[in-house]
Design an enzyme around this catalytic site. Structure first.
Site, PDB file in Angstrom:
ATOM      1  N   ASP A 171       0.841  -1.197   0.000  1.00  0.00           N
ATOM      2  CA  ASP A 171       0.000   0.000   0.000  1.00  0.00           C
ATOM      3  C   ASP A 171       0.882   1.256   0.000  1.00  0.00           C
ATOM      4  O   ASP A 171       1.621   1.501   0.955  1.00  0.00           O
ATOM      5  CB  ASP A 171      -0.899  -0.007   1.238  1.00  0.00           C
ATOM      6  CG  ASP A 171      -2.001   1.039   1.204  1.00  0.00           C
ATOM      7  OD1 ASP A 171      -1.795   2.109   0.581  1.00  0.00           O
ATOM      8  OD2 ASP A 171      -3.060   0.799   1.795  1.00  0.00           O
ATOM      9  N   HIS A 202      -2.958  -0.301  -2.517  1.00  0.00           N
ATOM     10  CA  HIS A 202      -4.154   0.412  -2.096  1.00  0.00           C
ATOM     11  C   HIS A 202      -5.226   0.348  -3.194  1.00  0.00           C
ATOM     12  O   HIS A 202      -4.935   0.502  -4.369  1.00  0.00           O
ATOM     13  CB  HIS A 202      -3.776   1.881  -1.838  1.00  0.00           C
ATOM     14  CG  HIS A 202      -4.792   2.659  -1.100  1.00  0.00           C
ATOM     15  ND1 HIS A 202      -4.868   2.672   0.284  1.00  0.00           N
ATOM     16  CD2 HIS A 202      -5.783   3.470  -1.530  1.00  0.00           C
ATOM     17  CE1 HIS A 202      -5.855   3.463   0.653  1.00  0.00           C
ATOM     18  NE2 HIS A 202      -6.433   3.952  -0.423  1.00  0.00           N
TER      19      HIS A 202
END
Length: 233
Positions: A171, A202
């Protein structure tokens, strides 16, 4: 069936819109879908529609109503991504939790049989799902790629109902140190479950668009479905 309703704020001084998807039969529970920084866009509405097919009353409140009512942005369009990041900087998260609490109350009233209410959130919504678990009486919470949760670990003691967090290990908004802090602070909590997704970034569970990663999204969504079946049934 889907529709837009208005929900009264906790203080009774205003109302805000919420997208509602209703199941064909009597709902087995309600789930509030907490938006990303892109508003209640097509992806969030699709999340609601899928939950309705699964038998839940699904409600997505427009949390950006004080700053950009009914905004709908596309994360794959750079200018719209920039706009979303700007809105994130203006958003009052504490006020957002109050609006989620108002939505929880509205959902309980719509169930009218004492049914349970859960929340599921993405990105900003993943962070807000954690905050909702700590600050409200919601029955179960799920957060996907929540940002900045490592800075909220002081509220962990207040989590009394089940919470599930999905953590993509690559992420670009949540670095490795933040992920490690989440595990250190939450792994031993009896109400919290964390799942890591190696190689995922993400937004991997978005309904559509460039960010989606099918295999990981399907795995995370199946875990979420099992979690809600256990805790909202």
């Amino acid at each position: 069936m889907s529709k837009t309703i208005q929900i009264e704020t906790l203080d009774g001084n205003a109302r805000f819109d919420a997208y509602v998807a209703e199941p064909a039969a009597h709902p087995k529970a309600a789930i509030i879908v907490i938006q990303e920084i892109f508003g209640v866009n097509a992806g969030i509405r699709s999340k609601c529609d899928r939950l309705a097919v699964d038998g839940y009353l699904a409600i997505a409140p427009d949390l950006f109503w004080p700053i950009a009512p009914n905004i709908q942005l596309d994360p794959d369009v750079p200018e719209q991504m920039d706009r979303a990041l700007g809105l994130m900087g203006k958003f009052n998260q504490d006020a957002g939790i109050r609006d989620i609490e108002a939505t929880i109350r509205a959902a309980r009233a719509m169930l009218d049989d004492g049914g349970k209410v859960g929340v599921v959130g993405y990105c900003l919504g993943g962070r807000l799902a954690f905050m909702t678990a700590a600050r409200t009486d919601v029955d179960a919470s799920v957060g996907y790629y929540g940002v900045g949760i490592d800075g909220l670990l002081g509220e962990t003691h207040a989590i009394a109902k089940p919470l599930l967090l999905h953590i993509p290990q690559e992420d670009h908004f949540v670095d490795k140190d933040a992920q490690a802090a989440m595990h250190t602070g939450l792994d031993d909590h009896p109400k919290v479950t964390l799942y890591d997704y190696p190689g995922e970034d993400h937004g991997f569970a978005t309904e559509f668009g460039d960010r989606r990663s099918d295999a990981a999204a399907e795995q995370a969504d199946s875990r979420t479905a099992a979690f809600f079946a256990e805790h909202l049934g």
